[in-house]
Design a protein around this motif. Sequence first.
Motif, PDB file in Angstrom:
ATOM      1  N   TYR A 173     -29.545  63.025   5.311  1.00 33.07           N
ATOM      2  CA  TYR A 173     -29.189  64.434   5.308  1.00 33.07           C
ATOM      3  C   TYR A 173     -27.890  64.626   4.522  1.00 33.07           C
ATOM      4  N   GLN A 227     -34.508  60.743  17.293  1.00 31.08           N
ATOM      5  CA  GLN A 227     -33.710  60.392  16.120  1.00 31.08           C
ATOM      6  C   GLN A 227     -32.266  60.159  16.541  1.00 31.08           C
ATOM      7  N   GLY A 233     -26.147  58.311  12.400  1.00 34.33           N
ATOM      8  CA  GLY A 233     -24.911  57.637  12.077  1.00 34.33           C
ATOM      9  C   GLY A 233     -23.753  58.627  12.153  1.00 34.33           C
ATOM     10  N   ALA A 234     -22.550  58.095  11.984  1.00 32.04           N
ATOM     11  CA  ALA A 234     -21.353  58.926  12.099  1.00 32.04           C
ATOM     12  C   ALA A 234     -21.090  59.753  10.849  1.00 32.04           C
ATOM     13  N   TYR A 250     -29.489  68.569  20.616  1.00 34.96           N
ATOM     14  CA  TYR A 250     -28.509  67.713  19.965  1.00 34.96           C
ATOM     15  C   TYR A 250     -27.207  68.490  19.861  1.00 34.96           C
ATOM     16  N   GLN A 277     -23.287  68.444  17.549  1.00 35.73           N
ATOM     17  CA  GLN A 277     -22.514  67.843  16.469  1.00 35.73           C
ATOM     18  C   GLN A 277     -21.063  68.238  16.647  1.00 35.73           C
ATOM     19  N   GLN A 304     -18.641  64.643  12.613  1.00 34.36           N
ATOM     20  CA  GLN A 304     -19.377  63.495  13.124  1.00 34.36           C
ATOM     21  C   GLN A 304     -20.874  63.727  12.944  1.00 34.36           C
ATOM     22  N   GLY A 305     -21.665  62.677  13.112  1.00 40.56           N
ATOM     23  CA  GLY A 305     -23.107  62.826  13.069  1.00 40.56           C
ATOM     24  C   GLY A 305     -23.611  63.460  14.352  1.00 40.56           C
ATOM     25  N   PRO A 306     -24.767  64.097  14.314  1.00 36.89           N
ATOM     26  CA  PRO A 306     -25.328  64.706  15.532  1.00 36.89           C
ATOM     27  C   PRO A 306     -25.575  63.662  16.622  1.00 36.89           C
ATOM     28  N   TYR A 355     -27.761  62.936  20.182  1.00 39.87           N
ATOM     29  CA  TYR A 355     -28.856  63.324  21.055  1.00 39.87           C
ATOM     30  C   TYR A 355     -28.318  63.604  22.461  1.00 39.87           C
ATOM     31  N   HIS A 398     -34.100  65.867  26.180  1.00 40.30           N
ATOM     32  CA  HIS A 398     -35.306  66.560  25.758  1.00 40.30           C
ATOM     33  C   HIS A 398     -36.239  66.702  26.955  1.00 40.30           C
ATOM     34  N   TYR A 453     -27.548  72.248  19.000  1.00 39.26           N
ATOM     35  CA  TYR A 453     -28.804  72.589  18.345  1.00 39.26           C
ATOM     36  C   TYR A 453     -29.979  72.411  19.302  1.00 39.26           C
ATOM     37  N   LEU A 482     -35.916  65.888  11.937  1.00 44.44           N
ATOM     38  CA  LEU A 482     -35.470  67.060  12.690  1.00 44.44           C
ATOM     39  C   LEU A 482     -35.034  68.140  11.721  1.00 44.44           C
TER      40      LEU A 482
END
Lengths: 116, 111
Positions: free
Chosen positions: A36, A105, A108-109, B36, B38, B42-44, B46, B49, B87, B99
């Motif tokens: 992404y 899913q 990563g950071a 999720y 964020q 940083q990355g999202p 989890y 669910h 999200y 996603l």
Amino acid sequence: GAVVSQHPSWVICKSGTSVKIECRSLDFQATTMFWYRQFPKQSLMLMATSNEGSKATYEQGVEKDKFLINHASLTLSTLTVTSAHPEDSSFYICSARSDRYKNIQYFGAGTRLSVL
Amino acid sequence: DAKTTQPPSMDCAEGRAANLPCNHSTISGNEYVYWYRQIHSQGPQYIIHGLKNNETNEMASLIITEDRKSSTLILPHATLRDTAVYYCIVRPLNSGYALNFGKGTSLLVTP
């Protein structure tokens, strides 16, 4: 949960050079990995989907010759930004999914790329 | 994947419960609701669910209405570290596709 490691976390490069970003699933084998891109104050935008041993599938508008994706093993995918330009400056994030983890899913950071 | 609608922003006082709503009126029978978040730069991450039953884990609770057209993510005791964009995503459990992130809800937890 599963751990996805992304490296480097931050990189600065000169215009015209290439940059490689690594994404590793540390404790599981990833069926699929995703890349992404996120610009400031925007949501994540999918660039490409990568399955081990096969060519990546790129989203419309993403140049496959500029953003090279290699997925040589079930735990490693790389994204190479070739001939980077300032407009490629962005936050790049990888993720991985596995049947083992109910197809959730894990991300990563992220890698902050700044092209001068 | 079914479309979701979330408020663009919300505030919550530290220590109070944060209730984040999500509308997904076109959800299909085989689609799950995923959450999720964020945190800035940083990355999202989890969170949780569910399909139709309420779910709880160490991070949050997910309440899904009986008709499954909406859900609420509950952070029972919000802390400053919960400030993030949240999200809500609806998709089949075994979907191999990526996603699709909308705009989410920006939650600000204040002291």
